[in-house]
Design a protein around this motif. Structure first.
Motif, PDB file in Angstrom:
ATOM      1  N   MET A   1       0.857  -1.200   0.000  1.00 52.52           N
ATOM      2  CA  MET A   1       0.000   0.000   0.000  1.00 52.52           C
ATOM      3  C   MET A   1       0.884   1.239   0.000  1.00 52.52           C
ATOM      4  N   ALA A   2       0.660   2.164  -0.867  1.00 51.86           N
ATOM      5  CA  ALA A   2       1.473   3.371  -0.942  1.00 51.86           C
ATOM      6  C   ALA A   2       1.122   4.321   0.183  1.00 51.86           C
ATOM      7  N   ALA A   3       1.938   5.384   0.305  1.00 51.36           N
ATOM      8  CA  ALA A   3       1.696   6.378   1.348  1.00 51.36           C
ATOM      9  C   ALA A   3       0.271   6.907   1.216  1.00 51.36           C
ATOM     10  N   MET A   4      -0.416   6.995   2.333  1.00 48.62           N
ATOM     11  CA  MET A   4      -1.827   7.378   2.323  1.00 48.62           C
ATOM     12  C   MET A   4      -1.955   8.790   2.873  1.00 48.62           C
ATOM     13  N   ASP A   5      -2.308   9.732   2.005  1.00 48.79           N
ATOM     14  CA  ASP A   5      -2.420  11.124   2.410  1.00 48.79           C
ATOM     15  C   ASP A   5      -3.559  11.298   3.406  1.00 48.79           C
ATOM     16  N   GLY A   6      -3.302  12.116   4.421  1.00 48.61           N
ATOM     17  CA  GLY A   6      -4.349  12.497   5.346  1.00 48.61           C
ATOM     18  C   GLY A   6      -4.654  11.526   6.456  1.00 48.61           C
ATOM     19  N   VAL A   7      -3.892  10.428   6.580  1.00 45.68           N
ATOM     20  CA  VAL A   7      -4.098   9.497   7.688  1.00 45.68           C
ATOM     21  C   VAL A   7      -3.145   9.864   8.817  1.00 45.68           C
ATOM     22  N   LEU A   8      -3.698  10.046  10.021  1.00 46.65           N
ATOM     23  CA  LEU A   8      -2.905  10.473  11.169  1.00 46.65           C
ATOM     24  C   LEU A   8      -3.168   9.516  12.339  1.00 46.65           C
ATOM     25  N   PRO A   9      -2.325   8.513  12.552  1.00 41.46           N
ATOM     26  CA  PRO A   9      -2.546   7.579  13.662  1.00 41.46           C
ATOM     27  C   PRO A   9      -2.201   8.223  15.011  1.00 41.46           C
ATOM     28  N   VAL A  10      -3.111   8.098  15.968  1.00 42.78           N
ATOM     29  CA  VAL A  10      -2.891   8.542  17.343  1.00 42.78           C
ATOM     30  C   VAL A  10      -3.007   7.301  18.227  1.00 42.78           C
ATOM     31  N   ARG A 106     -11.605   8.691  14.273  1.00 43.03           N
ATOM     32  CA  ARG A 106     -12.204   7.423  13.868  1.00 43.03           C
ATOM     33  C   ARG A 106     -11.541   6.320  14.695  1.00 43.03           C
ATOM     34  N   PHE A 107     -12.347   5.464  15.269  1.00 44.30           N
ATOM     35  CA  PHE A 107     -11.782   4.395  16.090  1.00 44.30           C
ATOM     36  C   PHE A 107     -12.715   3.192  16.080  1.00 44.30           C
ATOM     37  N   ALA A 108     -12.152   2.043  16.400  1.00 48.96           N
ATOM     38  CA  ALA A 108     -12.914   0.795  16.503  1.00 48.96           C
ATOM     39  C   ALA A 108     -12.962   0.414  17.972  1.00 48.96           C
ATOM     40  N   CYS A 222     -11.978  -7.249  14.421  1.00 47.36           N
ATOM     41  CA  CYS A 222     -13.387  -7.329  14.033  1.00 47.36           C
ATOM     42  C   CYS A 222     -13.796  -5.986  13.439  1.00 47.36           C
ATOM     43  N   GLY A 223     -14.235  -6.005  12.188  1.00 45.62           N
ATOM     44  CA  GLY A 223     -14.554  -4.785  11.467  1.00 45.62           C
ATOM     45  C   GLY A 223     -15.937  -4.234  11.771  1.00 45.62           C
ATOM     46  N   ALA A 224     -16.236  -3.112  11.130  1.00 46.07           N
ATOM     47  CA  ALA A 224     -17.521  -2.441  11.348  1.00 46.07           C
ATOM     48  C   ALA A 224     -18.697  -3.298  10.911  1.00 46.07           C
ATOM     49  N   ASP A 225     -18.450  -4.245   9.987  1.00 40.21           N
ATOM     50  CA  ASP A 225     -19.519  -5.131   9.540  1.00 40.21           C
ATOM     51  C   ASP A 225     -19.741  -6.301  10.494  1.00 40.21           C
ATOM     52  N   GLY A 226     -18.989  -6.317  11.627  1.00 41.17           N
ATOM     53  CA  GLY A 226     -19.162  -7.372  12.615  1.00 41.17           C
ATOM     54  C   GLY A 226     -18.470  -8.669  12.271  1.00 41.17           C
ATOM     55  N   ARG A 227     -17.628  -8.686  11.235  1.00 40.74           N
ATOM     56  CA  ARG A 227     -16.947  -9.892  10.794  1.00 40.74           C
ATOM     57  C   ARG A 227     -15.470  -9.874  11.189  1.00 40.74           C
ATOM     58  N   LEU A 319      -6.946  -1.510  10.202  1.00 39.61           N
ATOM     59  CA  LEU A 319      -7.393  -0.195  10.653  1.00 39.61           C
ATOM     60  C   LEU A 319      -7.584   0.748   9.464  1.00 39.61           C
ATOM     61  N   LEU A 320      -6.666   0.701   8.514  1.00 45.35           N
ATOM     62  CA  LEU A 320      -6.776   1.561   7.343  1.00 45.35           C
ATOM     63  C   LEU A 320      -7.986   1.173   6.493  1.00 45.35           C
ATOM     64  N   GLU A 321      -8.187  -0.121   6.315  1.00 44.04           N
ATOM     65  CA  GLU A 321      -9.331  -0.568   5.522  1.00 44.04           C
ATOM     66  C   GLU A 321     -10.651  -0.250   6.208  1.00 44.04           C
ATOM     67  N   ASP A 322     -10.720  -0.520   7.505  1.00 46.33           N
ATOM     68  CA  ASP A 322     -11.975  -0.399   8.248  1.00 46.33           C
ATOM     69  C   ASP A 322     -12.307   1.054   8.571  1.00 46.33           C
ATOM     70  N   LEU A 323     -11.309   1.813   9.035  1.00 46.89           N
ATOM     71  CA  LEU A 323     -11.564   3.157   9.543  1.00 46.89           C
ATOM     72  C   LEU A 323     -11.305   4.255   8.516  1.00 46.89           C
ATOM     73  N   ALA A 324     -10.193   4.143   7.782  1.00 50.81           N
ATOM     74  CA  ALA A 324      -9.859   5.194   6.821  1.00 50.81           C
ATOM     75  C   ALA A 324     -10.632   5.030   5.515  1.00 50.81           C
ATOM     76  N   ASP A 325     -10.682   3.799   4.981  1.00 48.55           N
ATOM     77  CA  ASP A 325     -11.331   3.571   3.688  1.00 48.55           C
ATOM     78  C   ASP A 325     -12.799   3.186   3.801  1.00 48.55           C
ATOM     79  N   ARG A 326     -13.245   2.817   5.009  1.00 51.51           N
ATOM     80  CA  ARG A 326     -14.630   2.404   5.223  1.00 51.51           C
ATOM     81  C   ARG A 326     -15.021   1.236   4.309  1.00 51.51           C
ATOM     82  N   ARG A 327     -14.156   0.218   4.258  1.00 50.45           N
ATOM     83  CA  ARG A 327     -14.462  -0.951   3.443  1.00 50.45           C
ATOM     84  C   ARG A 327     -14.144  -2.212   4.239  1.00 50.45           C
ATOM     85  N   PRO A 328     -14.648  -3.371   3.805  1.00 50.92           N
ATOM     86  CA  PRO A 328     -14.420  -4.595   4.573  1.00 50.92           C
ATOM     87  C   PRO A 328     -12.938  -4.917   4.721  1.00 50.92           C
ATOM     88  N   VAL A 329     -12.585  -5.447   5.876  1.00 50.49           N
ATOM     89  CA  VAL A 329     -11.210  -5.862   6.150  1.00 50.49           C
ATOM     90  C   VAL A 329     -10.909  -7.127   5.352  1.00 50.49           C
TER      91      VAL A 329
END
Length: 401
Positions: A1-10, A106-108, A222-227, A319-329
């Motif tokens: 995965m290339a550098a992802m603009d605008g992602v700031l992990p805390v 954004r957090f899980a 466990c992602g936002a879809d509960g899986r 975390l990037l897939e679930d929280l940043a991209d809002r797509r299934p892990v």
């Protein structure tokens, strides 16, 4: 995965777990993280993986917690701020404060009652019993209560029932887990922990016999879809040998062939059926019949979880897939790797299974080894710190083991 603009992990925490999480984010998408904690431990010294460390000694108060994280968010550039708990106490605190922080990060994180249900030792044992999963027999001993007659024989494992409260206690001889060989040793252990300032309950558990290599660890997301699609098992080669490290892992082997599919499916179902969200970390041991006995579930990734990233299962990716991209892990594609935080000479000397050790040594020779606290690209100060740490590890080891 290339550098992802605008992602700031805390990252919430100040220990080796935070270093592994920051390392994974940096390697996955080229971003440096921010750590927020009561006190930064030496594991974060001189690292280039963090852009900033925010220390707030009163962070265990919810109002201070919310205010500190709000100030941290305002000080960061605009972007998708991902808030990641790396400690049991912070996971529970984030669950309590999730409403106040939801507009800033954004957090899980599941609700507090779910964290209490699965992320505490007594709650986890009850959930496992309902699911038909085995845990050690145990008795909860309230602070100040006399040691009762136990329904199982010795030795006895002694653990704090409230790890977050115990973590704040500092005293000579402090361990994460104690092994009391008889009733007299059990009474001395209970007394010593109480004198050290811990006022919570203790969990007295039956000891599951077997060498370090009978131990295992599982990290799951466990992602936002509960899986649960991201789940990885590690084979313990050696537990920590220093007194303060007892109960932590010194070396792990992760391989596609060492994934216990029946166990992983059962743990994934446990998380999904109980409404979990985010990372979970399971410790277990195979008994003499080869059946897994589950010890606990931590409501975050484990201290040794960078072993997953070393084996191709990036901790940052779910975390990037679930929280940043809002797509299934997506499920990780594992490769064989060996991870160690102790000097390799210690692992070579004390690993009880020479066959597994030969396998791990062969992987290291092929470039599939990973030193936990030294990422590529660190500066000279970090290399010096790491060298001194490794040399000091030998000095802290007991003379006889």
């Amino acid at each position: 995965m290339a550098a992802m603009d605008g992602v700031l992990p805390v990252l919430l925490g100040g220990d080796a777990n935070v270093y592994g999480m920051a390392r994974s984010f940096y390697e996955e998408c080229g971003v440096r993280s921010v750590a927020v904690c009561r006190r930064a431990l030496p594991a974060l010294a001189h690292t280039r993986l963090l852009r900033r460390v925010v220390e707030q000694p009163r962070l265990d108060g919810d109002a201070v917690f919310v205010r500190t994280l709000a100030e941290t968010a305002r000080a960061l550039p605009a972007g998708r701020r991902l808030l990641v708990p790396c400690d049991d106490g912070y996971a529970m605190q984030l669950a309590r404060c999730r409403t106040q922080l939801g507009s800033l990060y954004r957090f899980a994180c599941p609700p507090p009652e779910t964290v209490e249900k699965l992320g505490t030792k007594t709650g986890f044992a009850a959930v496992c019993a309902a699911a038909g999963l085995r845990t050690p027999q145990g008795v909860t001993l309230p602070f100040g209560a006399p040691v009762p007659e136990l329904p199982f024989g010795g030795p006895v494992i002694v653990k704090p029932a409230d790890p977050a409260a115990y973590q704040k206690c500092r005293f000579a001889g402090r361990r994460k887990v104690y092994l009391a060989k008889d009733r007299a040793a059990l009474a001395r252990t209970v007394e010593a922990v109480g004198r050290g300032g811990y006022r919570g309950a203790l969990l007295l558990q039956e000891y599951i016999p077997g060498p370090d290599t009978a131990l295992g660890v599982v990290n799951a997301y466990c992602g936002a879809d509960g899986r649960v699609r991201w789940i990885v098992q590690g084979q313990v080669l050696l537990q920590e040998t220093t007194p303060e490290g007892a109960g932590n892992y010194a070396a792990l082997l992760v391989e596609p062939a060492r994934q216990d599919r029946a166990l992983l499916d059962a743990l994934a179902a446990l998380l999904e059926q109980n409404g979990w969200r985010g990372f979970a970390n399971f410790d277990f041991k195979y008994d003499r019949a080869g059946q897994p006995v589950l010890f606990e579930m931590n409501p975050r990734q484990g201290r040794s979880s960078y072993a997953c990233a070393a084996a191709g299962a990036s901790l940052a990716r779910p975390l990037l897939e679930d929280l940043a991209d809002r797509r299934p892990v997506t499920a990780p594609a594992l490769r064989a790797a060996v991870w160690h935080t102790a000097p390799w000479g210690v692992v070579r000397r004390f690993c009880p299974d020479r066959r597994l050790l030969r396998r791990a040594a062969a992987l290291r020779r092929r470039g599939c080894g990973c030193r936990h606290l030294l990422a590529a690209g660190e500066g000279p100060a970090r290399y010096l710190w790491y060298g001194l740490r490794q040399a000091g590890y030998w000095r802290k080891m007991p003379r006889r083991r």
